[in-house]
Design a protein around this motif. Structure first.
Motif, PDB file in Angstrom:
ATOM      1  N   PRO A   1      17.021 -32.832  -2.307  1.00 25.87           N
ATOM      2  CA  PRO A   1      15.918 -33.188  -1.120  1.00 25.87           C
ATOM      3  C   PRO A   1      15.185 -31.992  -0.686  1.00 25.87           C
ATOM      4  CG  PRO A   1      18.254 -33.217  -0.316  1.00 25.87           C
ATOM      5  CD  PRO A   1      18.202 -33.029  -1.889  1.00 25.87           C
ATOM      6  N   HIS A   2      15.671 -30.602  -0.909  1.00 23.80           N
ATOM      7  CA  HIS A   2      15.201 -29.434  -0.445  1.00 23.80           C
ATOM      8  C   HIS A   2      15.170 -28.548  -1.228  1.00 23.80           C
ATOM      9  CE1 HIS A   2      15.634 -31.299   3.618  1.00 23.80           C
ATOM     10  NE2 HIS A   2      16.925 -31.667   3.558  1.00 23.80           N
ATOM     11  N   PRO A   3      13.899 -27.653  -1.254  1.00 18.07           N
ATOM     12  CA  PRO A   3      14.131 -26.478  -2.298  1.00 18.07           C
ATOM     13  C   PRO A   3      15.341 -25.410  -2.036  1.00 18.07           C
ATOM     14  CG  PRO A   3      12.371 -26.093  -0.621  1.00 18.07           C
ATOM     15  CD  PRO A   3      13.166 -27.764  -0.415  1.00 18.07           C
ATOM     16  N   PHE A   4      15.475 -24.822  -3.146  1.00 19.11           N
ATOM     17  CA  PHE A   4      16.794 -23.709  -3.129  1.00 19.11           C
ATOM     18  C   PHE A   4      16.311 -22.684  -1.886  1.00 19.11           C
ATOM     19  CE2 PHE A   4      18.128 -25.618  -6.985  1.00 19.11           C
ATOM     20  CZ  PHE A   4      19.433 -25.593  -6.870  1.00 19.11           C
ATOM     21  N   THR A   5      16.943 -22.568  -1.250  1.00 15.42           N
ATOM     22  CA  THR A   5      16.926 -21.238  -0.314  1.00 15.42           C
ATOM     23  C   THR A   5      18.000 -20.071  -0.691  1.00 15.42           C
ATOM     24  OG1 THR A   5      18.260 -22.168   1.453  1.00 15.42           O
ATOM     25  CG2 THR A   5      15.738 -22.377   1.687  1.00 15.42           C
ATOM     26  N   MET A   6      17.673 -19.099  -1.138  1.00 14.85           N
ATOM     27  CA  MET A   6      18.905 -18.160  -1.963  1.00 14.85           C
ATOM     28  C   MET A   6      19.622 -17.992  -1.131  1.00 14.85           C
ATOM     29  SD  MET A   6      17.868 -14.830  -4.078  1.00 14.85           S
ATOM     30  CE  MET A   6      16.396 -15.673  -4.631  1.00 14.85           C
ATOM     31  N   CYS A   7      19.601 -17.294   0.275  1.00 12.73           N
ATOM     32  CA  CYS A   7      20.268 -17.016   1.050  1.00 12.73           C
ATOM     33  C   CYS A   7      21.472 -18.331   1.640  1.00 12.73           C
ATOM     34  CB  CYS A   7      20.038 -16.101   2.286  1.00 12.73           C
ATOM     35  SG  CYS A   7      19.693 -14.543   1.818  1.00 12.73           S
ATOM     36  N   LYS A   8      20.739 -19.191   2.093  1.00 13.53           N
ATOM     37  CA  LYS A   8      21.653 -20.316   2.914  1.00 13.53           C
ATOM     38  C   LYS A   8      22.187 -21.164   1.776  1.00 13.53           C
ATOM     39  CE  LYS A   8      20.091 -19.437   7.112  1.00 13.53           C
ATOM     40  NZ  LYS A   8      21.426 -18.884   8.117  1.00 13.53           N
ATOM     41  N   SER A   9      21.664 -21.557   0.786  1.00 15.13           N
ATOM     42  CA  SER A   9      22.365 -22.595   0.052  1.00 15.13           C
ATOM     43  C   SER A   9      22.879 -21.969  -1.112  1.00 15.13           C
ATOM     44  CB  SER A   9      21.026 -23.724  -0.554  1.00 15.13           C
ATOM     45  OG  SER A   9      20.321 -22.880  -1.511  1.00 15.13           O
ATOM     46  N   GLU A  10      22.879 -21.016  -1.234  1.00 15.81           N
ATOM     47  CA  GLU A  10      23.264 -20.053  -2.639  1.00 15.81           C
ATOM     48  C   GLU A  10      24.703 -18.969  -2.115  1.00 15.81           C
ATOM     49  OE1 GLU A  10      23.384 -21.525  -5.747  1.00 15.81           O
ATOM     50  OE2 GLU A  10      21.893 -22.731  -4.561  1.00 15.81           O
ATOM     51  N   ALA A  11      24.050 -17.836  -1.597  1.00 12.51           N
ATOM     52  CA  ALA A  11      24.938 -16.758  -1.210  1.00 12.51           C
ATOM     53  C   ALA A  11      25.931 -17.208  -0.194  1.00 12.51           C
ATOM     54  CB  ALA A  11      24.079 -15.562  -1.140  1.00 12.51           C
ATOM     55  N   GLU A  12      25.299 -17.637   0.860  1.00  9.03           N
ATOM     56  CA  GLU A  12      25.901 -17.736   2.055  1.00  9.03           C
ATOM     57  C   GLU A  12      27.033 -19.141   1.853  1.00  9.03           C
ATOM     58  OE1 GLU A  12      23.439 -18.046   5.471  1.00  9.03           O
ATOM     59  OE2 GLU A  12      23.173 -15.766   5.358  1.00  9.03           O
ATOM     60  N   ALA A  13      26.616 -19.928   1.270  1.00 10.77           N
ATOM     61  CA  ALA A  13      27.396 -21.140   0.767  1.00 10.77           C
ATOM     62  C   ALA A  13      28.818 -20.784   0.262  1.00 10.77           C
ATOM     63  CB  ALA A  13      26.696 -22.213   0.063  1.00 10.77           C
ATOM     64  N   TYR A  14      28.920 -19.539  -0.654  1.00  8.66           N
ATOM     65  CA  TYR A  14      29.972 -19.293  -1.222  1.00  8.66           C
ATOM     66  C   TYR A  14      30.770 -17.994  -0.324  1.00  8.66           C
ATOM     67  CZ  TYR A  14      29.159 -21.876  -5.628  1.00  8.66           C
ATOM     68  OH  TYR A  14      28.864 -22.708  -6.511  1.00  8.66           O
ATOM     69  N   GLY A  15      30.177 -17.765   0.798  1.00  5.89           N
ATOM     70  CA  GLY A  15      30.783 -17.019   1.861  1.00  5.89           C
ATOM     71  C   GLY A  15      30.454 -15.507   1.555  1.00  5.89           C
ATOM     72  N   TYR A  16      29.305 -15.163   1.072  1.00  6.73           N
ATOM     73  CA  TYR A  16      28.564 -14.035   0.585  1.00  6.73           C
ATOM     74  C   TYR A  16      27.577 -13.621   1.749  1.00  6.73           C
ATOM     75  CZ  TYR A  16      30.816 -13.815  -3.964  1.00  6.73           C
ATOM     76  OH  TYR A  16      31.626 -13.898  -5.219  1.00  6.73           O
ATOM     77  N   PRO A  17      27.790 -12.316   2.246  1.00  9.21           N
ATOM     78  CA  PRO A  17      26.439 -11.982   3.026  1.00  9.21           C
ATOM     79  C   PRO A  17      25.203 -11.713   2.479  1.00  9.21           C
ATOM     80  CG  PRO A  17      27.924  -9.918   2.400  1.00  9.21           C
ATOM     81  CD  PRO A  17      28.669 -11.030   1.714  1.00  9.21           C
ATOM     82  N   CYS A  18      24.209 -12.140   3.218  1.00 13.20           N
ATOM     83  CA  CYS A  18      22.794 -12.153   2.368  1.00 13.20           C
ATOM     84  C   CYS A  18      21.621 -11.797   3.344  1.00 13.20           C
ATOM     85  CB  CYS A  18      22.569 -13.745   1.848  1.00 13.20           C
ATOM     86  SG  CYS A  18      21.043 -13.892   0.684  1.00 13.20           S
ATOM     87  N   GLU A  19      20.946 -10.991   2.828  1.00 13.61           N
ATOM     88  CA  GLU A  19      19.678 -10.401   3.726  1.00 13.61           C
ATOM     89  C   GLU A  19      18.299 -10.650   3.116  1.00 13.61           C
ATOM     90  OE1 GLU A  19      22.370  -6.343   4.745  1.00 13.61           O
ATOM     91  OE2 GLU A  19      20.321  -6.183   4.038  1.00 13.61           O
ATOM     92  N   ASP A  20      17.543 -11.209   3.680  1.00 13.40           N
ATOM     93  CA  ASP A  20      15.928 -11.423   3.245  1.00 13.40           C
ATOM     94  C   ASP A  20      15.319 -10.181   3.861  1.00 13.40           C
ATOM     95  OD1 ASP A  20      13.702 -12.303   2.522  1.00 13.40           O
ATOM     96  OD2 ASP A  20      13.892 -14.257   3.760  1.00 13.40           O
ATOM     97  N   HIS A  21      14.667  -9.507   2.913  1.00 13.25           N
ATOM     98  CA  HIS A  21      13.700  -8.448   3.312  1.00 13.25           C
ATOM     99  C   HIS A  21      12.325  -8.693   2.836  1.00 13.25           C
ATOM    100  CE1 HIS A  21      16.990  -5.512   4.110  1.00 13.25           C
ATOM    101  NE2 HIS A  21      17.552  -6.285   3.501  1.00 13.25           N
ATOM    102  N   LYS A  22      11.424  -8.298   3.292  1.00 17.18           N
ATOM    103  CA  LYS A  22       9.996  -8.211   2.956  1.00 17.18           C
ATOM    104  C   LYS A  22       9.391  -6.949   2.589  1.00 17.18           C
ATOM    105  CE  LYS A  22       9.929 -12.887   4.160  1.00 17.18           C
ATOM    106  NZ  LYS A  22       9.745 -13.934   3.192  1.00 17.18           N
ATOM    107  N   VAL A  23       8.623  -6.856   1.308  1.00 17.34           N
ATOM    108  CA  VAL A  23       7.940  -5.692   0.787  1.00 17.34           C
ATOM    109  C   VAL A  23       6.557  -6.119   0.687  1.00 17.34           C
ATOM    110  CG1 VAL A  23       8.047  -4.122  -0.806  1.00 17.34           C
ATOM    111  CG2 VAL A  23      10.249  -5.301  -0.423  1.00 17.34           C
ATOM    112  N   THR A  24       5.865  -5.161   1.053  1.00 18.26           N
ATOM    113  CA  THR A  24       4.327  -5.245   1.020  1.00 18.26           C
ATOM    114  C   THR A  24       3.882  -4.513  -0.192  1.00 18.26           C
ATOM    115  OG1 THR A  24       4.027  -6.025   3.241  1.00 18.26           O
ATOM    116  CG2 THR A  24       1.993  -5.438   1.981  1.00 18.26           C
ATOM    117  N   THR A  25       3.202  -5.036  -1.086  1.00 17.80           N
ATOM    118  CA  THR A  25       2.564  -4.280  -2.216  1.00 17.80           C
ATOM    119  C   THR A  25       1.284  -3.500  -1.916  1.00 17.80           C
ATOM    120  OG1 THR A  25       1.373  -6.053  -3.471  1.00 17.80           O
ATOM    121  CG2 THR A  25       3.748  -5.931  -4.033  1.00 17.80           C
ATOM    122  N   GLU A  26       0.929  -2.641  -2.920  1.00 15.63           N
ATOM    123  CA  GLU A  26      -0.070  -1.686  -2.405  1.00 15.63           C
ATOM    124  C   GLU A  26      -1.396  -2.605  -2.311  1.00 15.63           C
ATOM    125  OE1 GLU A  26      -2.685   1.795  -4.650  1.00 15.63           O
ATOM    126  OE2 GLU A  26      -0.432   1.797  -5.038  1.00 15.63           O
TER     127      GLU A  26
END
Length: 422
Positions: free
Chosen positions: A48-73
């Motif tokens: 029903p929802h698209p995968f969110t890497m941190c919430k539905s994958e990493a944190e669901a298994y008890g792993y810490p997960c950070e979301d960073h933003k990187v801007t290209t040139e």
């Protein structure tokens, strides 16, 4: 002009559909060892929802997960995920100051979540985090979590005016530099799959990023494609003779991944069709996938990419070398490259001291054995013998290296050993 571009996309998708429908729905994907234990004909459940890497994958298994933003040139804002340590800090090896950073770079039509689709015992991202590494997961421009730009909207044609040249030139260095500086200027171990191998080879061939990379592991290395066994890839390459549309002045590149995903959902919704045959048609008969992981993969892919990126890859199928994007005429190429033909990436110029592990499979239709051997001859001939290793798995195809149930033993253990020695 939009009509012509839509026609090119439609022809490509029609070719996909014909090949998928022509597959035998009764044939199990793992025809060599019957590793698919679930019923083949049952379609994957709808997510029903698209995968969110941190919430539905990493944190669901008890792993810490950070979301960073990187801007290209060139202004693309990329999502970069981080799993800084294993799910149990007390049992983790080392601390964040001594953990070696590792960047995982995905292939075409997927994003970074492809490294986390199985259980912690099966997924490379989790295995590395539990093994004492600082794990970073890249997401290229155009994928679902990297669809922002400093001045462009995804609805603007200019947003999609790029190929893997630009991923190698802008996305890869931006992400590597971010990880390097964020982890105390430690050199980064690099793992690429498929397209993720092509871009690092391109950068190394121009002697770029060497100050940032400690070692490189290439899963299903892609460089030369002229001998590919994938009928789907060859047909797509021929369909992209419609790239002539671009040559007469078409500059609108709609993302094709979204349309392909809708088509795929329709095909996979038919209980008479085995969705696993999609893998076989495109990339070879994977030996060792299980139903749940494959379903997770199919619900997550394909991710959007640009039409120009696919045109560039189709050019490689029809070419013996690895070149920059061909604009189709001498005038346009002169404007971009100051020469009438696109320049080659000279892979034989890759510095011989860079530690590299290349692993490939005998059933991989995309990273075909003859093409891969051509690449290996180019690299191994002059490379320092202590700094290059090759692993060959005769039963493995393209997706096995990322989501096979036995990849932790066959692929990931030798990989970690390689990292520990370099």
């Amino acid at each position: 002009m939009i009509l012509h571009n839509s026609m090119a996309t439609s022809l490509f998708l029609m070719s996909l559909l014909m090949l998928f429908l022509d597959s035998n729905p009764c044939t199990a994907l793992s025809w060599r060892n019957n590793s698919l234990v679930d019923d083949i004909g049952i379609p994957c459940p709808v997510s029903p929802h698209p995968f969110t890497m941190c919430k539905s994958e990493a944190e669901a298994y008890g792993y810490p997960c950070e979301d960073h933003k990187v801007t290209t040139e060139d202004g693309y804002i990329l999502s970069l995920k981080r799993i800084p340590h294993g799910h149990d800090t007390d049992n983790s090896t080392g601390d964040q100051k001594t953990r070696q950073p590792i960047l995982l770079f995905h292939g075409l039509f997927v994003d970074g979540v492809s490294w986390l689709l199985g259980t912690p015992e099966q997924s490379l991202g989790f295995i590395l985090a539990d093994g004492g590494f600082d794990v970073w997961l890249a997401n290229t421009r155009g994928t679902n979590t990297s669809r922002k730009h400093t001045s462009l909207s995804p609805k603007d044609p200019a947003f999609w005016d790029w190929s893997w040249d630009q991923i190698a030139e802008y996305d890869l260095p931006a992400v590597l530099e971010f990880v390097y500086h964020h982890t105390g200027r430690q050199k980064v171990h690099y793992i690429g799959h498929s397209l993720g191998t092509l871009i690092i080879l391109a950068a190394f061939s121009e002697h770029k990023l060497l100050h940032l990379v400690r070692s490189a592991v290439l899963l299903c290395p892609i460089a030369y494609l002229s001998r590919t066994r994938s009928d789907l890839t060859r047909l797509a390459a021929q369909m992209f003779l419609a790239e002539a549309v671009y040559r007469i002045g078409i500059h609108e590149f709609n993302p094709v991944g979204k349309v392909a995903a809708q088509l795929l959902a329709k095909v996979c919704g038919d209980p008479k069709i085995d969705c696993h045959d999609v893998f076989s048609a495109l990339a070879g008969p994977d030996c060792c996938l299980n139903k749940s992981t494959t379903c997770a993969f199919m619900l997550h892919a394909p991710q959007p990419t640009s039409m120009r990126n696919l045109i560039h890859l189709s050019q490689m199928v029809r070419s013996e070398g690895v070149r920059r994007y061909d604009y189709g005429n001498a005038k346009e190429n002169m404007k971009h490259y100051k020469q009438p033909h696109p320049p080659l990436y000279n892979l034989s110029s890759i510095p011989t001291h860079v530690p590299m592990l290349l692993t490939h499979g005998g059933q991989d239709f995309l990273g075909d054995v003859p093409d891969t051997r051509h690449l290996l001859k180019t690299l191994v001939r002059n490379h320092d013998s202590d700094n290059i290793e090759v692993q060959y798995l005769p039963d493995y195809a393209h997706a096995d290296f990322v989501i096979a149930y036995n990849a932790p033993r066959l692929v990931y253990e030798p990989m970690v050993d390689f990292f520990q020695r370099h």
